[in-house]
Design a protein around this motif. Structure first.
Motif, PDB file in Angstrom:
ATOM      1  N   GLN A 103      -5.581  11.880 -49.725  1.00  0.00           N
ATOM      2  CA  GLN A 103      -6.027  12.718 -48.694  1.00  0.00           C
ATOM      3  C   GLN A 103      -4.878  13.806 -48.198  1.00  0.00           C
ATOM      4  OE1 GLN A 103      -8.849  11.222 -45.799  1.00  0.00           O
ATOM      5  NE2 GLN A 103      -8.816   9.188 -46.950  1.00  0.00           N
ATOM      6  N   GLN A 124      -7.407   6.183 -41.849  1.00  0.00           N
ATOM      7  CA  GLN A 124      -7.408   6.751 -43.035  1.00  0.00           C
ATOM      8  C   GLN A 124      -6.268   5.906 -44.240  1.00  0.00           C
ATOM      9  OE1 GLN A 124      -6.202  10.952 -42.678  1.00  0.00           O
ATOM     10  NE2 GLN A 124      -4.733  10.785 -44.438  1.00  0.00           N
ATOM     11  N   GLY A 130     -12.358   7.490 -46.395  1.00  0.00           N
ATOM     12  CA  GLY A 130     -12.402   8.861 -46.555  1.00  0.00           C
ATOM     13  C   GLY A 130     -13.718   9.240 -46.453  1.00  0.00           C
TER      14      GLY A 130
END
Lengths: 517, 219
Positions: A103, A124, A130
């Motif tokens: 990410q 995260q 996600g």
């Protein structure tokens, strides 16, 4: 993840306290966190600065924009250190490439300006969530801690600014004054290329500030996250339950006995039964009692009351006093109103205010004077001691002695012309003549030369003092005179006549002019 | 912290973030007061200006001290955030220490914007800035009286084994916090104690509630 290995005490805290826990966590691993942060960011900073040497501001912006990526490393270290598995410096650096990938785009674009960045990062990175799942999880977690996380970021932004300016200020203070005076601000603000290094230097200071603050920031976000999960999942209770279970299952045989005892039909209501009202079982002090005897409780109480109302216990007196009538009460508001009226009349308010200001000024000065007076009074002892010490150099001389060796040395008791008097006395009373000369010498030494003679001095000491005056003639004369005087005084040996002339001439040579003058 | 009577007092020192927020709030309040004063007193000419100068001095230098000493160690900003200033030993802050810690603000501010103060606060184990170090004071969280949460309805039971204080706290905490836990998590937690309680996983929760009520006694 084993909760029992946690290196902090797990209990639900308020959000602020969770932030403080983060600070402590960062402090505990400060060396590793700061070193790894510096090892990652400073090369990046250097590369950016070199690449964008002509645009220092852009370099700083890029460096700042990449912050979410660097923050993954401290979080990795902290998450492992929390459960006792502290990675070494090289281990943590090796872990970095793997941490950067997931990410990364989202972190650098639409999530870059999120105020809860530090709080979201564990979801995260540690939970690996996600997309929608992450968003839902954040909504659950952020219910109560979101506010604190935002405040953390707000405070962090300002703190970074303050620390940065503080460092710049420190640098500015350390510059020599001549250099600062020769600066012209146009040069500094203008885009002259010779000042680029200065801007890069200030950028470097920002990078240094981040080394101190960012680990704390990440740790605070992490501890907020931990705290929220402790609250939501009752980690502390789980820990306590597990400990209890371990203890109980270790002691199983005893437990069996306890269980068999428990099978007795115990009165279960007893633990929760409400306590009976106190009056029903026990008579309070107000209840009626002793009813079956000649002096009942009620009668006794009455008689006690009567006794307590009589003189030894109660003193009653009537006081007659003059009082003012009600007139004053009516006058007061009237007077106040009149005063107000006079103050307000015809624009006089202004003058009134000026007068009030003067009055206040006078009051303030008076207060100042009073305070000074009070201080002087308060420290009078101290002042006295200190004042005497100050005065001493001025009036240092002690009172001059009046008699030395039993001889009167005040000038008033000496004849005006000592030499003539000595010559006259020499034949009949040589002792008195020499004594007179010596007295005269001492008197002169005391009063003219200001020699600090004391009654305790011996003749020899006086001679030494005279020598310190560094006047050869006086010194020689004093020596001769003293020798003859000592012979006369202690040895009773008369000096020869030649000495008389020598001494008298010496005296005249030394003191006669002064005496006449 | 232990008192001479042998009672343990728990002081929870407050860190940089809430303190910075409290300070900012105080700064805003002071600025508002001063602005109002200057606008109001500016209309009164020299007298007003003189008075304003006096009040400026008072507000700038004594705002913190007066509030801290007269309001149990809480300026409005600290009160808002639930903070308090006390001595290191937990006694209420006095004139001397309050003056010291507030006059030394100017050392903390050096060279700009609380540089030294912030670093000292971040580095100290109980978050003291330099003024606190000099005055021997501590900023702590204030204890707030909390309403006792309602326990789930259950019949009081006696625990089948002896419990330490920590165990009792955990059992009561489980019952009190059951509304903030999800049903699955409650079941999971209760299942840990199912075996020692000699019940099934499903009934363990009710048992624990009952024990908690028995421990707390009638309300």
């Amino acid at each position: 993840m084993q909760l029992t290995d946690a290196s902090v005490s797990i209990r639900p805290r308020s959000a602020w306290e969770a932030l403080d826990l983060g600070t402590l966590l960062a402090r505990r691993h400060a060396g590793l966190l700061m070193a790894s942060w510096a090892a990652v960011t400073l090369p990046v900073f250097g590369a950016l600065s070199l690449l964008l040497w002509e645009q220092p501001s852009l370099a700083l912006l890029l460096f700042w924009w990449l912050k979410p990526l660097y923050e993954r490393l401290p979080l990795h270290i902290l998450s492992r250190a929390l459960f006792g598995d502290i990675p070494t410096f090289s281990e943590s650096l090796k872990a970095l490439p793997g941490l950067l990938r997931p990410q990364w785009l989202a972190s650098l674009t639409w999530r870059r300006l999120s105020t809860t960045r530090s709080f979201d990062l564990p979801v995260q990175q540690l939970e690996g969530l996600g997309g929608t799942k992450r968003r839902e999880r954040l909504v659950t977690l952020g219910l109560r801690s979101g506010r604190a996380a935002s405040w953390l970021t707000v405070v962090g932004v300002h703190l970074e600014g303050a620390l940065w300016l503080g460092l710049l200020g420190l640098l500015y203070f350390l510059l020599p004054a001549q250099l600062v005076q020769s600066w012209s601000w146009q040069d500094l603000l203008g885009l002259g290329s010779e000042w680029l290094w200065l801007e890069h230097l200030s950028n470097l200071l920002y990078a240094l500030v981040l080394i101190v603050w960012e680990p704390v920031y990440v740790a605070c976000g992490f501890s907020l996250y931990l705290n929220r999960r402790t609250q939501l999942e009752a980690w502390d209770i789980e820990l306590a339950f597990r400990r209890l279970r371990q203890r109980l299952l270790g002691a199983l045989p005893i437990l069996l006995l306890a269980c068999s005892l428990l099978l007795w039909p115990a009165d279960k209501a007893a633990w929760a039964a409400p306590a009976p009202p106190p009056d029903a079982t026990q008579a309070g002090p107000e209840a009626e009692r002793l009813r079956n005897q000649p002096l009942t409780g009620e009668a006794a109480r009455q008689r006690i009351g009567e006794l307590l109302d009589q003189p030894p216990f109660q003193q009653r007196e009537t006081v007659t006093r003059w009082r003012f009538g009600d007139t004053t009460d009516e006058q007061q508001p009237g007077a106040l109103a009149r005063l107000l009226e006079t103050l307000l009349q015809g624009g006089k308010l202004w003058q009134g205010l000026e007068k009030l200001a003067q009055l206040l000024e006078i009051l303030l000065w008076t207060a100042l004077a009073l305070v000074i007076a009070l201080l002087l009074w308060r420290y009078r002892e101290w002042l006295r001691t200190f004042g005497v010490r100050l005065r001493r150099p001025a009036s240092q001389l002690p009172p001059l002695p009046k008699r030395l060796f039993g001889l009167d040395v005040t000038p008033e008791h000496l004849p005006a012309d000592i030499a003539a008097e000595a010559e006259r006395l020499w034949q009949e009373h040589p002792r008195e003549a020499l004594g007179l000369l010596y007295r005269g010498l001492l008197s002169r030494l005391l009063h003219d030369f200001r020699l600090p003679l004391k009654a305790a001095h011996t003749e020899g000491e006086i001679l030494q003092l005279v020598r310190q005056l560094e006047r050869a003639e006086l010194s020689r004369f004093a020596q001769t005179l003293t020798r003859h005087w000592q012979d006369q005084a202690y040895g009773h040996r008369n000096a020869p006549a030649a000495t008389r002339d020598e001494l008298c001439a010496g005296w005249r040579a030394l003191f006669a002019q002064e005496g006449r003058a | 912290m232990e008192t001479p009577e042998g009672i343990d007092l728990l002081l929870r020192p407050a860190g940089l973030v809430p303190r910075a927020l409290a300070f900012t709030l105080d700064l805003v309040i002071r600025a508002a007061i001063l602005l109002a004063l200057f606008i109001g007193l500016g209309l009164l000419g020299t007298f007003g200006m003189g008075l304003a100068a006096l009040l400026l001095f008072l507000v700038q230098w004594w705002y913190m001290v007066l509030f801290e000493v007269l309001n149990q160690g809480r300026t409005p900003g600290k009160q808002w955030l639930g903070l308090r200033v006390v001595h290191d030993d937990g006694t209420p802050v006095g004139w001397t220490s309050s003056l010291t810690r507030n006059l030394l603000r100017f050392v903390d501010m050096l060279p700009f914007g609380y540089f030294l103060g912030a670093l000292s606060c971040l580095g100290h184990p109980v978050f003291k800035r330099l003024g606190d170090l000099a005055a021997g004071t501590l900023v702590i969280y204030q204890e707030k009286p909390q309403a006792r949460p309602e326990l789930p309805p259950a019949e009081a039971q006696q625990p089948p084994f002896s419990l330490t204080l920590d165990d009792q706290r955990a059992l009561i905490g489980f019952a009190e916090r059951q509304s903030s836990l999800s049903a699955e998590r409650r079941l999971e937690l209760a299942a840990i104690l199912a075996e020692p309680l000699r019940t099934t996983r499903e009934e363990a929760e009710t048992r624990i509630h009952g024990i908690a009520r028995g421990l707390l006694g009638p309300q």
